[in-house]
Design a protein around this motif. Structure first.
Motif, PDB file in Angstrom:
ATOM      1  N   ILE A   1       1.069  -1.852   0.092  1.00  0.00           N
ATOM      2  CA  ILE A   1       0.062   0.474   0.120  1.00  0.00           C
ATOM      3  C   ILE A   1       0.441   1.525  -0.022  1.00  0.00           C
ATOM      4  O   ILE A   1       0.356   1.677  -0.872  1.00  0.00           O
ATOM      5  N   LEU A   2       1.813   1.303   1.328  1.00  0.00           N
ATOM      6  CA  LEU A   2       2.571   2.151   1.130  1.00  0.00           C
ATOM      7  C   LEU A   2       3.232   2.565  -0.326  1.00  0.00           C
ATOM      8  O   LEU A   2       3.415   3.985  -0.656  1.00  0.00           O
ATOM      9  N   HIS A   3       3.960   1.576  -1.055  1.00  0.00           N
ATOM     10  CA  HIS A   3       4.609   2.196  -1.867  1.00  0.00           C
ATOM     11  C   HIS A   3       3.697   2.171  -3.318  1.00  0.00           C
ATOM     12  O   HIS A   3       4.119   3.491  -4.154  1.00  0.00           O
ATOM     13  N   GLY A   4       2.832   1.647  -3.380  1.00  0.00           N
ATOM     14  CA  GLY A   4       0.966   2.356  -4.620  1.00  0.00           C
ATOM     15  C   GLY A   4       1.422   4.106  -4.045  1.00  0.00           C
ATOM     16  O   GLY A   4       1.016   4.186  -5.373  1.00  0.00           O
ATOM     17  N   LEU A   5       1.267   4.241  -3.068  1.00  0.00           N
ATOM     18  CA  LEU A   5       0.872   5.779  -2.801  1.00  0.00           C
ATOM     19  C   LEU A   5       2.305   6.765  -2.704  1.00  0.00           C
ATOM     20  O   LEU A   5       1.991   7.274  -2.401  1.00  0.00           O
ATOM     21  N   GLY A   6       3.556   5.787  -3.413  1.00  0.00           N
ATOM     22  CA  GLY A   6       4.419   6.937  -3.488  1.00  0.00           C
ATOM     23  C   GLY A   6       4.971   6.834  -1.675  1.00  0.00           C
ATOM     24  O   GLY A   6       5.292   8.187  -2.056  1.00  0.00           O
ATOM     25  N   ALA A   7       4.789   6.357  -0.334  1.00  0.00           N
ATOM     26  CA  ALA A   7       5.647   7.002   0.433  1.00  0.00           C
ATOM     27  C   ALA A   7       6.600   6.539   0.879  1.00  0.00           C
ATOM     28  O   ALA A   7       7.682   5.744   0.106  1.00  0.00           O
ATOM     29  N   LYS A   8       7.541   7.611   1.697  1.00  0.00           N
ATOM     30  CA  LYS A   8       8.512   6.897   2.385  1.00  0.00           C
ATOM     31  C   LYS A   8       8.888   6.757   3.601  1.00  0.00           C
ATOM     32  O   LYS A   8       7.453   7.375   4.302  1.00  0.00           O
ATOM     33  N   GLY A   9       9.847   5.808   4.231  1.00  0.00           N
ATOM     34  CA  GLY A   9       9.963   5.399   5.709  1.00  0.00           C
ATOM     35  C   GLY A   9      10.543   5.890   6.438  1.00  0.00           C
ATOM     36  O   GLY A   9      11.954   5.630   5.293  1.00  0.00           O
ATOM     37  N   HIS A  10      10.816   5.442   7.645  1.00  0.00           N
ATOM     38  CA  HIS A  10      11.785   4.837   8.308  1.00  0.00           C
ATOM     39  C   HIS A  10      11.614   3.602   9.186  1.00  0.00           C
ATOM     40  O   HIS A  10      10.509   3.842   9.806  1.00  0.00           O
ATOM     41  N   SER A  11      12.399   2.988   9.543  1.00  0.00           N
ATOM     42  CA  SER A  11      12.135   1.188  10.029  1.00  0.00           C
ATOM     43  C   SER A  11      12.696   1.953  11.820  1.00  0.00           C
ATOM     44  O   SER A  11      13.956   2.040  11.255  1.00  0.00           O
ATOM     45  N   ILE A  12      12.080   1.282  12.683  1.00  0.00           N
ATOM     46  CA  ILE A  12      12.707   1.196  14.138  1.00  0.00           C
ATOM     47  C   ILE A  12      12.643  -0.457  13.859  1.00  0.00           C
ATOM     48  O   ILE A  12      11.702  -0.556  14.311  1.00  0.00           O
ATOM     49  N   PRO A  13      13.669  -1.170  14.400  1.00  0.00           N
ATOM     50  CA  PRO A  13      14.489  -2.229  14.909  1.00  0.00           C
ATOM     51  C   PRO A  13      13.374  -2.838  16.594  1.00  0.00           C
ATOM     52  O   PRO A  13      13.013  -1.763  17.470  1.00  0.00           O
ATOM     53  N   THR A  14      12.547  -4.004  16.008  1.00  0.00           N
ATOM     54  CA  THR A  14      11.901  -4.014  17.034  1.00  0.00           C
ATOM     55  C   THR A  14      12.395  -5.779  17.432  1.00  0.00           C
ATOM     56  O   THR A  14      13.523  -6.219  16.467  1.00  0.00           O
ATOM     57  N   SER A  15      12.330  -6.353  18.399  1.00  0.00           N
ATOM     58  CA  SER A  15      12.432  -7.065  18.881  1.00  0.00           C
ATOM     59  C   SER A  15      12.406  -8.331  20.027  1.00  0.00           C
ATOM     60  O   SER A  15      10.718  -7.797  19.943  1.00  0.00           O
ATOM     61  N   PRO A  16      12.278  -8.983  20.521  1.00  0.00           N
ATOM     62  CA  PRO A  16      11.007 -10.154  21.762  1.00  0.00           C
ATOM     63  C   PRO A  16      11.166  -9.228  22.672  1.00  0.00           C
ATOM     64  O   PRO A  16      10.622  -8.975  23.261  1.00  0.00           O
ATOM     65  N   ASP A  17      11.901  -7.425  23.358  1.00  0.00           N
ATOM     66  CA  ASP A  17      11.766  -7.317  23.748  1.00  0.00           C
ATOM     67  C   ASP A  17      11.047  -5.934  24.049  1.00  0.00           C
ATOM     68  O   ASP A  17      10.137  -5.079  24.954  1.00  0.00           O
ATOM     69  N   GLY A  18      10.992  -6.207  22.644  1.00  0.00           N
ATOM     70  CA  GLY A  18       9.740  -4.361  22.159  1.00  0.00           C
ATOM     71  C   GLY A  18      10.716  -4.169  21.005  1.00  0.00           C
ATOM     72  O   GLY A  18      11.787  -4.212  20.313  1.00  0.00           O
ATOM     73  N   LEU A  19      10.077  -2.601  20.840  1.00  0.00           N
ATOM     74  CA  LEU A  19      10.191  -1.606  19.905  1.00  0.00           C
ATOM     75  C   LEU A  19      12.072  -0.562  20.173  1.00  0.00           C
ATOM     76  O   LEU A  19      12.363  -0.990  21.673  1.00  0.00           O
ATOM     77  N   ASP A  20      12.758   0.038  19.825  1.00  0.00           N
ATOM     78  CA  ASP A  20      13.910  -0.031  20.014  1.00  0.00           C
ATOM     79  C   ASP A  20      13.654   2.162  20.324  1.00  0.00           C
ATOM     80  O   ASP A  20      13.703   2.506  18.977  1.00  0.00           O
ATOM     81  N   ILE A  21      13.421   2.539  21.286  1.00  0.00           N
ATOM     82  CA  ILE A  21      13.278   3.569  21.836  1.00  0.00           C
ATOM     83  C   ILE A  21      13.828   4.703  21.086  1.00  0.00           C
ATOM     84  O   ILE A  21      13.716   5.889  21.348  1.00  0.00           O
ATOM     85  N   ASP A  22      15.239   4.058  21.590  1.00  0.00           N
ATOM     86  CA  ASP A  22      16.457   5.274  21.604  1.00  0.00           C
ATOM     87  C   ASP A  22      16.824   5.340  20.007  1.00  0.00           C
ATOM     88  O   ASP A  22      16.619   6.350  19.143  1.00  0.00           O
ATOM     89  N   ALA A  23      15.771   4.313  19.211  1.00  0.00           N
ATOM     90  CA  ALA A  23      16.686   4.131  17.427  1.00  0.00           C
ATOM     91  C   ALA A  23      15.616   4.881  17.065  1.00  0.00           C
ATOM     92  O   ALA A  23      15.418   5.978  15.560  1.00  0.00           O
ATOM     93  N   LEU A  24      13.841   4.299  17.835  1.00  0.00           N
ATOM     94  CA  LEU A  24      13.142   6.012  17.597  1.00  0.00           C
ATOM     95  C   LEU A  24      13.474   7.439  17.570  1.00  0.00           C
ATOM     96  O   LEU A  24      13.493   8.458  16.713  1.00  0.00           O
ATOM     97  N   ASP A  25      14.098   7.603  18.956  1.00  0.00           N
ATOM     98  CA  ASP A  25      14.527   8.582  18.725  1.00  0.00           C
ATOM     99  C   ASP A  25      15.180   9.590  17.764  1.00  0.00           C
ATOM    100  O   ASP A  25      15.663  10.940  17.470  1.00  0.00           O
TER     101      ASP A  25
END
Ligand SMILES: Cc1ncc(COP(=O)(O)O)c(C=O)c1O
Length: 416
Positions: free
Chosen positions: A120-144
């Motif tokens: 869907i995102l590709h079809g709409l021409g969107a760009k994105g950033h990916s935030i790593p996730t792991s069994p412990d959860g999302l990498d909030i430092d990477a989000l910041d």
């Protein structure tokens, strides 16, 4: 490849299909009879409905989620005008993309994430950033860090939403801890205030009702009171019947109007008959019972797959048991790529077993080179226990094929 896919002896651990053997034949038959046996009710169900969906169904959805998430209802909280029924949650995700995104707008996603949404995102021409996730959860430092970089580059202004699959995620099976949800909400709230417009959080809870242990954290809605940043999406397909193809969203008021206008243009309402079936299933308890049947069955199948992985794959392949959903995410040693053009994928095709390559589950993001090139998504939903055991055995054989091929290549002087 096409020839292989047409081969009935192939075992697919790739598709996210639901289990045939537990589809709710008897409950649906009895519900359909109940509806059709009453002429007025039957006629109502077989007639067009409304764009937003059946009132009683939307009330039941809201009551259920508000109990789970301890939401305040009424003038100072949520009401049914914010609940929309859609043709699967996929339609809702598509509509959200369409109303929220212009070409070159940005979204945030987990790494890895639900790969069909990326289409869907590709079809709409969107760009994105990916935030790593792991069994412990999302990498909030990477989000910041990502938010900071976006601000420095001037792209933060184009950030529209963060898409999260928070329960027993597709593809990893991970569940986002509640503290992560708080942290994400706090960041998106801060950015929204800075930009003077909402940056939404789309919480895709497709697998929420397929938990094995019944201890899932509350949704982001429970944090959102008064902020109107959270869009909650879910589906009746996975825990009841995928053939009925019904999903729903709980939306901020502002967004609900836009979305319904767009949905009206598209189909002026999802199947009213299907909705009538789910409405009754929620009211008479068949839905809740079926969700438990599904969870128990998927847990059994997951244990079978885990046992087979333990026995058939070497210890340098890492994976862990999910607490629900349909998937196990396994990571091979980094020198064994798993993409569709890799020797391992070819070896699996020769051994007649299919998986979803990990790199398909990642939105292209030049700032984040940590694409899981050596991971695979394995589904235990649709395959029978025998197919699961045999499929993992074939995966183990393909792994051996690759290991012995690279061992013999390394013994020939001049090759790597
Ligand atoms: C994370 C996630 N969201 C949404 C969907 C769409 O589901 P449906 O349209 O069948 O409700 C899927 C289907 O696999 C999914 O895995």
């Amino acid at each position: 490849m096409k020839a292989v896919l047409d081969d009935p002896t192939i075992i697919s651990l790739a598709a996210g299909f639901t289990a045939n053997e537990i589809l709710p034949l008897a409950p649906v038959q009895s519900i359909v009879n109940t509806i059709i046996d009453q002429p007025a009710r039957g006629q109502n169900a077989l007639q067009y409905g409304s764009t937003i969906g059946r009132n009683r169904l939307r009330q039941s959805i809201l009551t259920r989620i508000s109990e789970q998430d301890q939401l305040t209802l009424g003038p100072n909280g949520w009401d049914e005008s914010q609940v929309a029924v859609t043709t699967g949650s996929q339609e809702l995700l598509y509509l959200l993309g369409e109303i929220l995104l212009d070409p070159d707008d940005y979204v945030l996603l987990e790494l890895p994430t639900y790969f069909v949404f990326m289409g869907i995102l590709h079809g709409l021409g969107a760009k994105g950033h990916s935030i790593p996730t792991s069994p412990d959860g999302l990498d909030i430092d990477a989000l910041d860090r990502t938010l900071k970089v976006m601000e420095e580059r001037g792209t933060l202004e184009r950030l529209k939403f963060f898409y999260l699959v928070s329960y027993h995620q597709n593809p990893t099976g991970y569940t986002l801890p509640f503290e992560n949800k708080r942290a994400v909400h706090e960041r998106m709230d801060r950015v929204s205030q800075k930009l003077g417009r909402p940056v939404f959080i789309i919480e895709d809870a497709a697998y929420r009702d397929l938990g094995f242990h019944g201890d899932a954290p509350r949704s982001l809605l429970s944090i959102d009171q008064g902020k109107d940043l959270v869009v909650y999406t879910s589906t009746f397909c996975k825990p009841f019947s995928s053939g009925l193809k019904l999903g729903y969203g709980i939306l901020p008021r502002l967004l609900a109007d836009h979305l319904l206008r767009q949905k009206g243009n598209l189909d002026f309402g999802s199947s009213n008959f299907t909705q009538a079936i789910i409405e009754e299933a929620l009211e008479n308890g068949a839905y809740q019972e079926q969700a438990q049947v599904c969870s128990r069955r998927y847990q059994e199948k997951m244990e079978i797959m885990a046992e087979a992985l333990q026995q058939q794959l070497p210890s340098d392949v890492s994976w862990q048991k999910p607490g629900g959903g349909l998937y196990i995410w396994a990571t091979l040693p980094s020198h064994i790529p798993t993409s569709m053009n890799s020797p391992f994928f070819d070896a699996c095709l020769r051994r007649k077993v299919l998986y979803v390559p990990g790199d398909l589950c990642c939105f292209p993001d030049e700032d984040n080179p940590s694409i899981p090139h050596s991971s695979i998504r394995l589904s235990f939903g649709a395959a029978s226990p025998e197919q699961i055991t045999e499929g993992i055995a074939r995966l183990g054989q393909a792994y051996q094929d690759i290991s012995s091929a690279s061992r013999s290549a390394s013994m020939i002087p001049g090759t790597f």
